[in-house]
Scaffold this active site. Structure first.
Site, PDB file in Angstrom:
ATOM      1  N   HIS A 196      -0.187 -83.438  36.852  1.00  8.32           N
ATOM      2  CA  HIS A 196       0.790 -84.321  37.497  1.00  8.32           C
ATOM      3  C   HIS A 196       1.701 -83.521  38.428  1.00  8.32           C
ATOM      4  O   HIS A 196       2.248 -84.066  39.392  1.00  8.32           O
ATOM      5  CB  HIS A 196       1.659 -85.036  36.450  1.00  8.32           C
ATOM      6  CG  HIS A 196       0.917 -86.085  35.691  1.00  8.32           C
ATOM      7  ND1 HIS A 196       0.218 -85.807  34.541  1.00  8.32           N
ATOM      8  CD2 HIS A 196       0.745 -87.411  35.932  1.00  8.32           C
ATOM      9  CE1 HIS A 196      -0.348 -86.917  34.091  1.00  8.32           C
ATOM     10  NE2 HIS A 196      -0.045 -87.906  34.913  1.00  8.32           N
ATOM     11  N   ASP A 268      -8.741 -89.636  38.867  1.00  7.77           N
ATOM     12  CA  ASP A 268      -7.392 -89.709  38.322  1.00  7.77           C
ATOM     13  C   ASP A 268      -6.478 -90.099  39.493  1.00  7.77           C
ATOM     14  O   ASP A 268      -6.921 -90.140  40.651  1.00  7.77           O
ATOM     15  CB  ASP A 268      -6.990 -88.350  37.724  1.00  7.77           C
ATOM     16  CG  ASP A 268      -5.955 -88.484  36.609  1.00  7.77           C
ATOM     17  OD1 ASP A 268      -5.279 -89.536  36.544  1.00  7.77           O
ATOM     18  OD2 ASP A 268      -5.805 -87.535  35.820  1.00  7.77           O
TER      19      ASP A 268
END
Length: 364
Positions: A196, A268
């Protein structure tokens, strides 16, 4: 020769509609807004994702999903209504509702029947809100105790246990009508950084990956998993140029050709630091599609989402990708929607007491 339903639908679709189906989009805020409305009505996106920032009280989530379905009601292709509901620290449920324990709880117990019942409970819970797709279970092997991204989200440090318990959860969901997206291929378990925030690097060879991280994913493929999510991780021994989510060597070469996966490949979230630190979202999404992805997950913002649609359209127009390549992914996506008989049906209310009773029976 009989023409399939999917082929009939595709024959009527414009190129723009086909490209829209390649995206699953996120949104800002907790209520349905103009940007999401345009993405659904004008661009005909393939689906939506709700994240923590969109989670409110139960009726608020229900209303947001119902409004999305209402916007798509006049279109003949239903939406993927997707969410990350793993349990533990990755849950998008309202704060008032009980959350499942993290995956390592079920791994420690090691009971396949309990794992299956957990998947079935998740299916019932998600259906109650109107979801049809869940980004779970995690099939990463917890091989690095200092991993900030996975940890207790993994069932075990033993790849065979991850496969055994993970497949039971997957079956519990899929046999009760929720599309299971297993993640994060080819394995996020041995990273030192959170994708992230920035791009993790794993220096394992292909042989080492086959001995650990790939075992649960191969088991899932053998059990006809519908969707696999590809992680944003650099594997320099496999591809020294691109991270896994943008790598043709990894998505097409390893996952499709070597491991024989014929289902849907999803990225993702393309807005994560591992990608946007080095690429714009549209250029990364285009490269991922060239590499072999089918669904591009773009959690925000609206400019990135429309920019990706335009980048894909331009790439077809200049010949970087062919419409046949677009068709290949759209066909997989539509077959999956048909297999699960998805419909944009609005739900009037949620029986929260029934859900809590099921939870209490499961986690005593």
């Amino acid at each position: 020769m009989t023409i399939s339903y999917v082929d009939l639908v595709m024959d009527e679709m414009t190129l723009e509609e086909k490209i829209g189906q390649l995206l699953i989009v996120g949104m800002e805020g907790k209520t349905y807004g103009d940007e999401l409305d345009r993405l659904i009505r004008k661009y005909h996106v393939g689906g939506i994702i709700l994240l923590g920032r969109n989670s409110s009280y139960p009726a608020g989530i229900l209303n947001l999903l119902n409004e999305s379905k209402k916007a798509n009601a006049d279109y003949n292709i239903p939406l993927f209504i997707s969410v990350d509901e793993e349990g533990g620290r990755v849950s998008r449920l309202p704060s008032s509702m009980k959350k499942l324990p993290a995956a390592d709880y079920f791994g420690r117990i090691g009971d396949e029947t309990l794992a299956y019942e957990t998947g079935a409970y998740l299916a019932e819970l998600l259906h109650a809100f109107g979801y049809n797709m869940n980004y779970a279970p995690v099939l990463d092997v917890h091989s690095n105790p200092r991993n900030p991204a996975i940890g207790d989200r993994s069932f075990s440090s033993d790849p065979d246990e991850v496969a055994r318990i993970g497949m039971a959860v997957m079956r519990g969901m899929t046999e009760n009508g929720i599309i299971s997206v297993v993640k994060h291929f080819p394995g996020h378990g041995d990273t030192h950084v959170d994708s992230h925030l920035s791009l993790p690097v794993i220096k394992k060879t292909l042989v080492e990956l086959y001995e650990t991280d790939l075992i649960p994913f191969q088991r899932a493929i053998d059990e006809q998993v519908d969707v696999i999510m590809v992680a944003h991780i650099m594997f320099p021994e496999l591809d020294s140029t691109y991270p896994s989510s943008l790598s043709k060597k990894i998505i097409t070469g390893l996952l499709r050709e070597e491991m024989n996966f014929e289902g849907v490949v999803i990225t993702d979230d393309m807005t994560m630091g591992a990608i946007v630190n080095d690429y714009t979202v549209p250029e990364a999404a285009l490269q991922s599609f060239i590499a072999g992805s089918d669904l591009l997950l773009i959690a925000g913002d609206y400019e990135n989402q429309v920019g990706t649609i335009n980048a894909l359209l331009s790439a077809v127009q200049v010949g970087t990708i062919t419409e046949e390549r677009i068709d290949e992914s759209v066909r997989r996506i539509l077959k999956l929607k048909e297999r699960y008989q998805l419909k944009d049906i609005q739900i009037e209310e949620i029986d929260l007491n029934a859900i809590e009773r099921k939870y209490n029976n499961l986690i005593e």
